[in-house]
Design an enzyme around this catalytic site. Structure first.
Site, PDB file in Angstrom:
ATOM      1  CG  ASN A 191       8.886  -1.529 -12.866  1.00  0.00           C
ATOM      2  OD1 ASN A 191       9.690  -1.095 -13.694  1.00  0.00           O
ATOM      3  ND2 ASN A 191       8.027  -2.491 -13.131  1.00  0.00           N
ATOM      4  CD  GLU A 192       5.221  -1.761 -16.331  1.00  0.00           C
ATOM      5  OE1 GLU A 192       4.639  -2.713 -15.797  1.00  0.00           O
ATOM      6  OE2 GLU A 192       5.530  -1.744 -17.531  1.00  0.00           O
ATOM      7  CD  GLU A 242       9.878  -2.634 -18.391  1.00  0.00           C
ATOM      8  OE1 GLU A 242       9.056  -3.430 -18.878  1.00  0.00           O
ATOM      9  OE2 GLU A 242       9.955  -2.378 -17.187  1.00  0.00           O
ATOM     10  CB  CYS A 246      -0.890  -0.007   1.234  1.00  0.00           C
ATOM     11  SG  CYS A 246      -1.689   1.593   1.466  1.00  0.00           S
TER      12      CYS A 246
END
Ligand code: GLA
Ligand code: ZN
Length: 656
Positions: A141-142, A299, A107
Site C-alpha cells: 500500500n502506497e 482510493e 525495511c
C-alpha cells in the site's frame, strides 16, 4: 467503468458483512478492496495461516455480484514478526529505529522481511489463484521512496554505487567530493544523507540515494510480483500511489505492474485563485501518462479528511459524484471510494468514508448512490480513449533535485507544469503528462518545464522531436545539471543553447519580487521567482523585460530549428501569460481550441475512433453556462442541448 469501495472486514463484526454486501449491491458497488493491512489476521502466528474469514468475505460479496481486489497485507507486518526480528524495523534518517505499532515501518530491503512478505503472498496467491471473484491484486500500500538507513540498506547502497561507478574513484568524481574534504577512501565511509537539512548535503549523493530508494521499492515489488506470477499468470496486478513526502518515481514504481492505481483526494476547499481549480486534473493526467493507458483510482475522496492533520471541511454537495466522474473523464476505468464506512477505532477514525461512524445513510451516501447510477449508464465510454495533441513532460529526477535544492522563494517545479496544464485546459484541450523518455513524436506541442537534471537520451529525444518538425517549449532552469546533479560548466541553458538559439548571459533569482514582461504584441504580464536574461543567437524575442536594469532584454524567445520550433520561457509568470501563450501556441500548431469556456470548466474528449464524447466538468462552486458550438446529445440527461447548465461540480457528457 466501475465503482467500488475500500472495505475493512477485519474491523467489523462478522454479522455486518452480509448487510454491507447487500447495501453495497443495492447501491451499485461492483468491487471491494480488502486486506492490505490485515497480516495479523491472515497469519496470526509465524507460519500459521488463516484464510477462512477472507474466504467468507469473498464468498459473501460475490453472492451479491461484488468482486474483490485482494491486497498483499505486507504494509503491516504483525507485531510477532517485529518481536522475533527487530532488525526488520525501518531506521529513520536520524539513525533511530521507528516505533512499531503504526504502519509501513518495515525495511523493504531486509532479507528477513522479504522472506516473510513473499511467504504470505505465496500462501495467499496459491489459495486464491483462479478464484473468479478476485478481480485484481494490489501489492502492499502506497509504497514511498522510503529512506531506511539500517545496516542492510547502507550495505546495499554501497553495492549499488559499486555497480554504478565501478570503484571509489568513480564515486568521488561523480559526487565531487573534493568539496569540504568529503573524499571517500573506503566504501564503508559512504553514508546515506541523514537528518541534516538536505541543503547541507552533497546534492549528487542525495539524488543517487533517491534513485537507490526507488530501485529498492522496485526490487521489492518485483519480488512480490514474481511470487504472484509463479502461481497465476493472468490476474492483473497493481500497486497504489499518491504524491507524498517521499514521492516515488512513478515510472519505476509501475514498470512491472499491469496498471496504475492512484489514491485520489482532490481539494475540498475551493481555491481562491481560479488557476488552482485545474491542478487536480493535472494529477489525473499524470497518472494516465505513467503507463500511457487508463488507470484505476484505488482510493477516492469520500468525506471530511483528517487524522494526519486537523479535519477538513466535508465534501461540498456535488464533489463526491463530480470528482469521481472527473477521474473517469481523465482516464480512470474504475474508482474505489475510500472507504465504505468510517473506522470507529484506530488512528484513522477521523478520515471519513462514505458512511459516518453511525452507519446511518447520510447526504454523501445519497450522492454516492447517484454516482453509481450515473456510472452504470456510461458503458458507452468503456472503449473510448483520450488522444492528446499536447504533452507536458514530468521528470521525477528533476522534481527530486528541486526538493534537494529549492531554487528560490515561491519556485515549485510542479506548479510550473500545472500552470501550463491550466492554460491548455482553459481552451478545452486534452493533455498528456508523460515521461521525458517517452516517444513524443506524435504530439503537435510538447512542453518541458525546467528540465534541470539532464540525461543525454532525453536531450536527444527533444532535439529529434524539434528536428522532425515538433514545437517544443522549454523554461527557466533547463540544462542546469548533469545526470549526477552537478552543475554543467557551460553557458545556460547548456545542452539546449543550440536548440533555443539563445544564451543566458545572466540570471536574477528574484523570488517573490515582481518584474514585468511585454510580448511582441505589446501585452504586459507580471512575472516573479526567476529571470533569465536571454541573448538570442538565431532566436527572436517573443517577450522582453519591461523594468529595471534588464529592461528590453528578451525574457521569452522563439527559434526555428530545422523543421521545428523551440520556445524558451526565461521567467515564471502569472496565469494570464500562460493563457495568452497557450492560445498562440495552439493557433500556430493547429491544435483546436474550444472558445468561450468559463473559467473552472474542464473539458476532456474521449473517442472510440468513430464517435467523440466530450466531458464538461464544472470544477467550481458556482453554476456555469457553457455555450456549445452546435447542438449536441447529452449522455447524462438523454436529450439534445445547445448549451449546458452545470451546477457546482456537475459533469455532463455530450456526443459530438
Ligand atoms: C492513504 C492510505 C489509506 C488511508 C488514506 C487516508 O491513501 O492508503 O490507507 O490511510 O490515506 O488517510
Ligand atoms: Zn533498511
Amino acid at each position: 467503468m466501475k465503482i467500488g469501495v475500500d472495505y475493512y472486514p477485519e474491523q467489523w463484526d462478522r454479522d455486518m458483512w452480509e448487510k454491507d454486501a447487500e447495501t453495497m449491491a443495492r447501491t451499485g458497488v461492483k468491487l471491494i478492496r480488502v486486506a492490505e493491512f490485515a497480516w495479523s489476521k491472515l497469519e496470526p502466528r509465524d507460519g500459521e495461516f488463516d484464510f477462512t474469514w477472507l474466504d467468507d468475505v469473498i464468498r459473501i460479496f460475490s453472492r451479491y455480484a461484488i468482486g474483490t481486489v485482494l491486497c498483499t497485507p505486507t504494509n503491516c507486518p504483525p507485531l510477532w514478526l517485529y518481536e522475533a526480528h527487530p532488525e526488520i524495523v525501518r531506521v529513520g534518517i536520524d539513525g533511530k529505529r521507528i516505533q512499531t505499532g503504526i504502519r509501513a515501518h518495515r525495511c523493504i530491503n531486509n532479507p528477513t522481511l522479504r522472506f516473510y512478505a513473499k511467504r504470505i503472498t505465496e500462501q495467499m496467491i496459491r489459495h486464491y489463484s483462479g478464484n473468479p471473484a478476485v478481480a485484481a491484486w494490489q501489492i502492499d500500500n502506497e509504497l514511498e521512496a522510503y529512506s531506511c538507513t539500517c545496516d542492510v540498506c547502507k550495505a546495499q547502497f554501497r553495492d549499488w554505487l559499486k555497480d554504478k561507478y565501478n570503484d571509489l574513484d568513480g564515486v568521488n568524481k561523480a559526487f565531487g567530493t573534493s568539496v569540504w574534504s568529503g573524499e571517500y577512501s573506503s566504501f564503508e565511509q559512504i553514508m546515506p544523507p541523514n537528518a541534516y537539512p538536505k541543503a547541507w548535503q552533497n546534492p549528487a549523493l542525495c539524488l543517487d540515494w533517491y534513485r537507490f530508494c526507488n530501485d529498492s521499492v522496485a526490487g521489492y515489488l518485483k519480488d512480490l510480483m514474481m511470487t504472484i506470477r509463479l502461481e497465476d499468470t493472468k490476474i492483473p496486478v497493481t500497486t497504489n500511489t499518491w504524491f507524498c513526502e517521499n514521492t516515488p518515481d512513478f515510472y519505476k514504481l509501475f514498470d512491472l505492474m499491469d496498471f496504475v492505481s492512484y489514491d485520489n483526494y482532490p481539494p475540498i476547499r475551493i481555491p481562491v485563485d481560479p488557476n488552482e481549480y485545474y491542478s487536480h486534473a493535472f494529477h489525473l493526467d499524470l497518472m494516465r501518462g505513467v503507463k500511457e493507458k487508463h488507470f484505476w483510482v484505488m482510493e477516492q475522496l469520500s468525506g471530511p479528511t483528517g487524522c494526519w492533520m486537523p479535519m477538513s471541511p466535508a465534501p461540498r454537495p456535488g464533489q463526491i459524484k463530480g470528482y469521481a466522474l472527473q477521474a473517469f473523464a481523465h482516464g480512470a476505468d474504475t474508482v474505489l471510494h475510500f472507504r465504505w464506512r468510517t473506522a470507529t477505532t484506530g488512528a484513522e477514525m477521523h478520515w471519513h468514508g462514505i458512511l459516518d461512524h453511525s452507519n446511518v445513510p447520510n447526504r454523501r451516501f445519497v450522492e454516492f448512490s447517484e454516482l453509481c447510477k450515473s456510472v452504470s449508464q456510461l458503458s458507452i465510454l468503456d472503449n473510448t480513449e483520450i488522444i492528446s495533441d499536447i504533452a507536458i513532460l514530468y521528470s521525477p529526477e528533476t522534481d527530486e533535485a528541486f526538493k534537494i535544492q529549492p531554487q528560490v522563494e515561491g519556485f515549485h517545479y510542479l506548479e510550473q507544469l500545472k500552470a501550463f496544464h491550466a492554460a491548455f485546459t482553459h481552451y478545452g484541450a486534452n493533455i498528456d503528462v508523460v515521461s521525458p523518455d517517452t516517444d513524443i513524436s506524435g504530439y503537435k506541442l510538447v512542453i518541458a518545464p525546467s528540465l534541470y537534471v539532464n540525461r543525454k537520451s532525453v536531450t536527444e529525444n527533444l532535439y529529434r522531436y524539434v528536428i522532425n518538425g515538433g514545437t517544443l517549449v522549454l523554461t527557466t532552469r533547463s540544462g542546469v545539471k548533469d545526470e549526477h546533479n552537478n552543475c554543467i560548466m557551460d553557458t545556460l541553458p547548456t545542452v539546449f543553447k543550440e536548440l533555443i538559439g539563445a544564451e543566458i548571459t545572466e540570471y536574477d533569482p528574484i523570488g517573490n519580487d515582481m518584474q514585468v514582461i511585454r510580448d511582441f504584441a505589446g501585452n504586459e504580464f507580471r512575472c516573479s521567482q526567476w529571470c533569465d536574461l536571454l541573448q538570442p543567437t538565431t532566436a527572436k524575442a517573443y517577450a522582453e523585460y519591461n523594468e529595471g536594469y534588464y529592461r528590453c532584454i528578451p525574457a521569452v524567445t522563439m527559434n526555428r530549428y530545422c523543421n521545428g520550433v523551440a520556445y524558451y520561457v526565461g521567467t515564471v509568470c502569472k496565469s494570464d501569460f500562460y493563457e495568452s501563450f497557450a492560445s498562440n501556441l495552439m493557433m500556430q500548431t493547429g491544435v483546436p481550441k474550444l472558445k468561450g469556456l468559463p473559467h473552472g470548466i474542464e473539458v476532456t474528449t474521449r473517442t472510440n475512433g468513430r464517435d467523440e464524447y466530450i466531458c464538461f466538468f464544472n470544477n467550481t462552486d458556482k453554476p456555469k453556462t457553457i455555450p456549445l458550438p452546435k447542438p449536441m446529445y447529452s449522455m447524462i440527461s438523454s436529450m439534445g442541448k445547445d448549451k449546458l447548465e452545470l451546477q457546482p461540480f456537475e459533469m455532463d457528457i455530450v456526443r459530438k
